[in-house]
Design an enzyme around this catalytic site. Structure first.
Site, short mmCIF file in Angstrom:
data_model
loop_
_atom_site.label_atom_id
_atom_site.label_comp_id
_atom_site.label_asym_id
_atom_site.label_seq_id
_atom_site.Cartn_x
_atom_site.Cartn_y
_atom_site.Cartn_z
N ASP A 26 0.83 -1.21 0.00
CA ASP A 26 0.00 0.00 0.00
C ASP A 26 0.87 1.26 0.00
O ASP A 26 1.95 1.27 0.56
CB ASP A 26 -0.88 -0.03 1.27
CG ASP A 26 -2.09 0.87 1.13
OD1 ASP A 26 -2.29 1.46 0.05
OD2 ASP A 26 -2.84 1.00 2.11
N ARG A 30 0.36 7.69 -2.67
CA ARG A 30 0.91 8.73 -1.80
C ARG A 30 2.39 8.98 -2.09
O ARG A 30 2.87 10.11 -2.06
CB ARG A 30 0.71 8.35 -0.32
CG ARG A 30 -0.67 8.71 0.20
CD ARG A 30 -1.00 7.99 1.46
NE ARG A 30 -1.38 6.60 1.19
CZ ARG A 30 -1.53 5.67 2.13
NH1 ARG A 30 -1.31 5.96 3.40
NH2 ARG A 30 -1.90 4.46 1.81
N THR A 72 -10.67 -7.12 -5.82
CA THR A 72 -11.94 -7.09 -6.54
C THR A 72 -12.58 -5.70 -6.42
O THR A 72 -13.44 -5.33 -7.21
CB THR A 72 -12.92 -8.16 -5.98
OG1 THR A 72 -12.85 -8.14 -4.55
CG2 THR A 72 -12.57 -9.55 -6.45
N GLU A 73 -12.12 -4.92 -5.44
CA GLU A 73 -12.67 -3.56 -5.24
C GLU A 73 -11.92 -2.51 -6.07
O GLU A 73 -12.40 -1.39 -6.26
CB GLU A 73 -12.59 -3.16 -3.75
CG GLU A 73 -13.57 -3.89 -2.83
CD GLU A 73 -13.20 -5.35 -2.58
OE1 GLU A 73 -11.99 -5.65 -2.51
OE2 GLU A 73 -14.11 -6.19 -2.50
N ASN A 74 -10.71 -2.85 -6.54
CA ASN A 74 -9.89 -1.87 -7.26
C ASN A 74 -10.49 -1.44 -8.62
O ASN A 74 -10.06 -0.43 -9.19
CB ASN A 74 -8.46 -2.36 -7.45
CG ASN A 74 -7.62 -2.30 -6.20
OD1 ASN A 74 -6.67 -3.07 -6.02
ND2 ASN A 74 -7.93 -1.38 -5.28
N ARG A 77 -11.60 2.24 -9.17
CA ARG A 77 -10.68 3.36 -9.42
C ARG A 77 -10.93 3.93 -10.83
O ARG A 77 -11.53 3.26 -11.67
CB ARG A 77 -9.24 2.87 -9.30
CG ARG A 77 -8.94 2.44 -7.89
CD ARG A 77 -7.48 2.16 -7.67
NE ARG A 77 -7.28 1.88 -6.25
CZ ARG A 77 -6.17 2.04 -5.59
NH1 ARG A 77 -5.11 2.49 -6.21
NH2 ARG A 77 -6.09 1.77 -4.31
C1 FPP Z 1 -1.92 0.28 -3.30
O1 FPP Z 1 -1.43 1.59 -3.39
C2 FPP Z 1 -1.44 -0.50 -4.39
C3 FPP Z 1 -2.21 -1.08 -5.34
C4 FPP Z 1 -3.66 -0.97 -5.42
C5 FPP Z 1 -1.62 -1.83 -6.41
C6 FPP Z 1 -0.42 -2.63 -6.05
C7 FPP Z 1 0.40 -2.69 -7.25
C8 FPP Z 1 1.75 -2.67 -7.28
C9 FPP Z 1 2.63 -2.67 -6.10
C10 FPP Z 1 2.49 -2.60 -8.54
C11 FPP Z 1 2.06 -3.54 -9.53
C12 FPP Z 1 2.16 -4.94 -9.12
C13 FPP Z 1 2.53 -5.88 -9.93
C14 FPP Z 1 2.46 -7.32 -9.56
C15 FPP Z 1 3.04 -5.51 -11.25
P1 FPP Z 1 -2.49 2.75 -3.54
O2 FPP Z 1 -2.61 3.07 -4.98
O3 FPP Z 1 -3.76 2.38 -2.87
O4 FPP Z 1 -1.75 3.90 -2.78
P2 FPP Z 1 -2.42 5.07 -1.92
O5 FPP Z 1 -3.17 4.38 -0.80
O6 FPP Z 1 -1.24 5.84 -1.44
O7 FPP Z 1 -3.30 5.83 -2.84
#
Ligand code: FPP
Length: 246
Positions: A26, A30, A72-74, A77
């Site tokens: 996560d 940010r 499944t929630e992403n 976005r």
């Molecule tokens: C959460 O950060 C991260 C994700 C939803 C995606 C995770 C993906 C990766 C680490 C890179 C891609 C992975 C692979 C296997 C290629 P966020 O976007 O929710 O960050 P935030 O909470 O700061 O907005």
């Protein structure tokens, strides 16, 4: 960052490693915002971070790692971000044949595939096939994954068997249910790491983390380094795990 065997041994007991590490990666967004960059730059940096962490976990001798790449929630976005993440994943799976497979990593995707593009579905099959005989760490990439959905699917499959008379409802136990999870034949998660200061499960591996030690850090995922993995493992080894006993 390079760690000599000596330093590893000093911090971590290599004979008592967690067998299975789960990671909620996560903080990419940010990380990018702090630098005035688009969120996509954070995800790219996160993918680089992931390669280093999997390589380090493999070098240490950890047997399984499950990483939360897309829930499944992403899908909620913005389309632009979803498209970017899907392309990044596709690239990751393609390149993994050269990079991670060279490191002897077995790559598997867990989650519901039918909502993914045909191109990604085909690439998953190719990458899994290409890496299946490797003997190093097994990396489960949770992709369109949801813990509740996973358990619901298992319950549905067991119900079908009960209705057809293949099993008796009273015989259903947790081992039987585990057979219907994506992690069939894999040990439960014993160490769960979540970055970026959030302390939630977010529908990740709900069944498999039942007895996991949780380890949280304020570091954002792209800043998470092999030294942080060492710290998480060392902390894990200093905790007394009782599994409900005394
Ligand atoms: C959460 O950060 C991260 C994700 C939803 C995606 C995770 C993906 C990766 C680490 C890179 C891609 C992975 C692979 C296997 C290629 P966020 O976007 O929710 O960050 P935030 O909470 O700061 O907005």
């Amino acid at each position: 960052m390079f760690f000599s065997k000596k330093k590893k041994a000093a911090e971590i007991d290599l004979l008592h490693l967690p067998k299975h590490i789960g990671v909620i990666m996560d903080g990419n967004g940010r990380w990018a915002k702090k630098r005035g960059l688009p969120r996509s730059a954070g995800h790219s940096a996160g993918a680089e971070s992931l390669k280093k962490i999997v390589t380090e976990a493999n070098n240490l001798g950890v047997k399984y790692i499950t990483v939360y790449a897309f829930s499944t929630e992403n899908w909620k976005r913005p389309k632009e971000e979803v498209d970017f993440l899907m392309n990044l994943l596709l690239d990751y799976l393609r390149n993994a044949e050269k990079t991670l497979s060279g490191e002897n990593v077995v790559i598997r995707a867990i989650g519901s595939r039918k909502e993914l593009s045909k191109e990604i579905q085909e690439q998953i099959v190719k990458t899994e096939e290409f890496t299946k005989n490797n003997t190093g760490i097994v990396m489960n990439i949770a992709l369109n994954y949801g813990g509740r959905e996973e358990i619901t699917n298992a319950a549905r499959e067991l119900s079908k068997k009960a209705v057809s008379g293949e099993i008796k409802p009273d015989d259903i136990n947790d081992e039987m249910l585990s057979e219907y999870l994506y992690t069939k034949n894999q040990p439960d998660i014993d160490l769960l790491i979540r970055t970026s200061g959030e302390q939630r499960l977010s529908n990740f591996m709900l069944w498999q983390v039942s007895y996991a030690e949780m380890w949280f850090t304020d570091k954002l995922w792209p800043d998470f380094k092999p030294a942080d993995l060492h710290k998480a493992i060392a902390d894990f080894q200093n905790r007394g795990r009782r599994f409900g006993g005394i």
